[in-house]
Scaffold this motif. Structure first.
Motif, short mmCIF file in Angstrom:
data_model
loop_
_atom_site.label_atom_id
_atom_site.label_comp_id
_atom_site.label_asym_id
_atom_site.label_seq_id
_atom_site.Cartn_x
_atom_site.Cartn_y
_atom_site.Cartn_z
N THR A 1 11.79 -43.34 41.69
CA THR A 1 11.76 -44.46 42.63
C THR A 1 12.71 -45.57 42.21
O THR A 1 13.41 -46.17 43.03
CB THR A 1 10.33 -45.01 42.74
OG1 THR A 1 9.44 -43.97 43.15
CG2 THR A 1 10.25 -46.16 43.73
N THR A 2 12.75 -45.83 40.91
CA THR A 2 13.64 -46.87 40.39
C THR A 2 15.10 -46.50 40.58
O THR A 2 15.92 -47.36 40.95
CB THR A 2 13.35 -47.11 38.89
OG1 THR A 2 11.97 -47.45 38.72
CG2 THR A 2 14.22 -48.22 38.34
N ILE A 3 15.44 -45.24 40.34
CA ILE A 3 16.83 -44.80 40.52
C ILE A 3 17.25 -44.96 41.98
O ILE A 3 18.36 -45.45 42.27
CB ILE A 3 17.00 -43.32 40.09
CG1 ILE A 3 16.79 -43.20 38.58
CG2 ILE A 3 18.37 -42.80 40.47
CD1 ILE A 3 16.78 -41.76 38.08
N VAL A 4 16.38 -44.57 42.90
CA VAL A 4 16.70 -44.69 44.32
C VAL A 4 16.90 -46.17 44.69
O VAL A 4 17.83 -46.52 45.42
CB VAL A 4 15.58 -44.07 45.18
CG1 VAL A 4 15.79 -44.38 46.66
CG2 VAL A 4 15.52 -42.56 44.96
N ALA A 5 16.04 -47.04 44.17
CA ALA A 5 16.18 -48.48 44.43
C ALA A 5 17.50 -49.01 43.85
O ALA A 5 18.19 -49.82 44.48
CB ALA A 5 15.00 -49.24 43.85
N TRP B 1 23.38 -46.24 33.60
CA TRP B 1 23.14 -47.20 32.53
C TRP B 1 22.03 -48.17 32.88
O TRP B 1 21.22 -48.54 32.02
CB TRP B 1 24.43 -47.97 32.21
CG TRP B 1 25.35 -47.21 31.31
CD1 TRP B 1 26.52 -46.60 31.63
CD2 TRP B 1 25.15 -46.98 29.90
NE1 TRP B 1 27.07 -45.99 30.53
CE2 TRP B 1 26.26 -46.22 29.44
CE3 TRP B 1 24.17 -47.33 29.00
CZ2 TRP B 1 26.39 -45.81 28.13
CZ3 TRP B 1 24.29 -46.93 27.68
CH2 TRP B 1 25.40 -46.18 27.25
N SER B 2 21.97 -48.59 34.12
CA SER B 2 20.91 -49.52 34.54
C SER B 2 19.54 -48.87 34.44
O SER B 2 18.57 -49.51 34.02
CB SER B 2 21.16 -49.99 35.99
OG SER B 2 22.40 -50.63 36.11
N THR B 3 19.46 -47.60 34.81
CA THR B 3 18.18 -46.87 34.71
C THR B 3 17.76 -46.75 33.26
O THR B 3 16.58 -46.95 32.92
CB THR B 3 18.31 -45.47 35.33
OG1 THR B 3 18.69 -45.60 36.71
CG2 THR B 3 17.00 -44.72 35.23
N LEU B 4 18.69 -46.41 32.38
CA LEU B 4 18.38 -46.28 30.95
C LEU B 4 17.83 -47.59 30.40
O LEU B 4 16.80 -47.61 29.69
CB LEU B 4 19.62 -45.86 30.18
CG LEU B 4 19.46 -45.71 28.66
CD1 LEU B 4 18.43 -44.65 28.33
CD2 LEU B 4 20.81 -45.39 28.02
N ILE B 5 18.49 -48.69 30.71
CA ILE B 5 18.04 -50.00 30.22
C ILE B 5 16.69 -50.37 30.83
O ILE B 5 15.81 -50.92 30.15
CB ILE B 5 19.09 -51.08 30.54
CG1 ILE B 5 20.39 -50.77 29.80
CG2 ILE B 5 18.58 -52.47 30.16
CD1 ILE B 5 21.56 -51.65 30.22
N ALA B 6 16.51 -50.05 32.12
CA ALA B 6 15.25 -50.36 32.80
C ALA B 6 14.09 -49.59 32.17
O ALA B 6 12.99 -50.13 32.00
CB ALA B 6 15.36 -50.04 34.29
N VAL B 7 14.31 -48.33 31.82
CA VAL B 7 13.26 -47.52 31.21
C VAL B 7 12.94 -48.03 29.80
O VAL B 7 11.76 -48.20 29.44
CB VAL B 7 13.67 -46.03 31.15
CG1 VAL B 7 12.70 -45.23 30.31
CG2 VAL B 7 13.74 -45.46 32.56
N VAL B 8 13.98 -48.33 29.03
CA VAL B 8 13.78 -48.82 27.66
C VAL B 8 13.04 -50.16 27.67
O VAL B 8 12.17 -50.42 26.83
CB VAL B 8 15.13 -48.95 26.93
CG1 VAL B 8 14.96 -49.67 25.60
CG2 VAL B 8 15.74 -47.57 26.71
N PHE C 1 10.54 -54.31 37.98
CA PHE C 1 10.16 -53.35 39.02
C PHE C 1 9.57 -52.09 38.39
O PHE C 1 8.48 -51.62 38.77
CB PHE C 1 11.40 -53.01 39.85
CG PHE C 1 11.17 -51.98 40.92
CD1 PHE C 1 10.58 -52.32 42.13
CD2 PHE C 1 11.54 -50.66 40.72
CE1 PHE C 1 10.37 -51.37 43.12
CE2 PHE C 1 11.33 -49.70 41.70
CZ PHE C 1 10.74 -50.07 42.90
N PHE C 2 10.27 -51.57 37.38
CA PHE C 2 9.80 -50.36 36.71
C PHE C 2 8.54 -50.64 35.89
O PHE C 2 7.65 -49.79 35.80
CB PHE C 2 10.91 -49.82 35.80
CG PHE C 2 10.58 -48.53 35.12
CD1 PHE C 2 10.47 -47.35 35.84
CD2 PHE C 2 10.37 -48.48 33.74
CE1 PHE C 2 10.17 -46.15 35.22
CE2 PHE C 2 10.07 -47.29 33.11
CZ PHE C 2 9.96 -46.12 33.85
#
Length: 241
Positions: free
Chosen positions: A153-157, A23-30, A104-105
């Motif tokens: 990279t963002t997912i790993v972080a 969920w955090s990755t999805l929000i970060a990408v959006v 970051f993204f």
């Protein structure tokens, strides 16, 4: 602690970690993708050049990126409670994880978009394409391999951040490592969680690298001439519509 006792704890912890990170990755990408593109468009020489707006957005992104995650979690507790109704658990952890990941993204996206060939942008503009057409037909497709790598990279972080969030009861593998591995001296369990995190990160990194390479090869095989013809046809269609 026996394996039969560890297994349900680890299974739930893995699911909690993937839930938070997903969920955090999805929000970060959006949130981060348009922000990164906006940083490029508003920069000097950009299609939407606005130096003041660019500096303001850039400073906000820089401040957010410079804040250590553990401090960010504490600073956002009131906001997290307002959003989720609590400051403990995986849902609560998503709030600081996403907010910390967006800037970051965004910076990674900015770097990726800046690498796009300016000749393609000029070609679309010469065909009458507006800013939205340039973004949709050139900037996003051409930077996609780098954006995929940036997402990896963002997912790993975020996996690392989620483990840190375990120190405040957010759940996940970090919580298991702290509560059982460290506080209860279950050293074996702690090292198992470390091994699981290493495997998960390796799998995600490999999948992301493969996807980025595949997109890069596909884009490289098409060459600039076919791209220009395709852009010309797409731009003409957009203008007709």
């Amino acid at each position: 602690m026996t394996w039969s006792e560890m297994q349900p704890l680890l299974e739930q912890a893995c699911w909690d970690t993937l839930y938070m990170v997903g969920w955090s990755t999805l929000i970060a990408v959006v949130g981060g993708l348009p922000l990164g593109i906006l940083l490029v468009l508003t920069d000097r020489g950009g299609l939407l050049q606005n130096v003041l707006a660019n500096k303001v957005i850039g400073q906000i992104v820089n401040v957010a990126r410079s804040m250590p995650f553990i401090i960010l979690m504490v600073a956002l507790m009131s906001f997290t409670r307002w959003v989720t109704g609590t400051t403990i658990g995986r849902e609560a952890a998503i709030v600081p994880l996403a907010i910390g990941a967006i800037p970051f993204f965004a910076r990674l996206v900015e770097t990726a978009v800046r690498e796009v060939d300016g000749g393609l942008v000029e070609a679309v503009q010469s065909m009458g394409g507006n800013t939205w057409t340039v973004v949709r037909k050139v900037l996003v497709p051409e930077s996609l391999p780098s954006v995929i790598a940036s997402t990896t990279t963002t997912i790993v972080a975020l996996i690392g951040y989620s483990a840190m969030a375990g120190t405040v009861g957010a759940g996940g593998l970090g919580d298991i490592a702290i509560r059982y591995g460290f506080q209860r001296f279950e050293t074996e369990l702690m090292w198992i969680t470390v091994a699981i995190l290493a495997v998960v990160i390796s799998l995600i990194q490999s999948a992301g690298d493969y996807a980025a390479r595949s997109l890069h090869r596909r884009g490289g095989q098409s060459g600039p001439a076919p791209k220009l013809r395709l852009l010309k046809a797409s731009t003409a269609t957009s203008k007709t519509v």
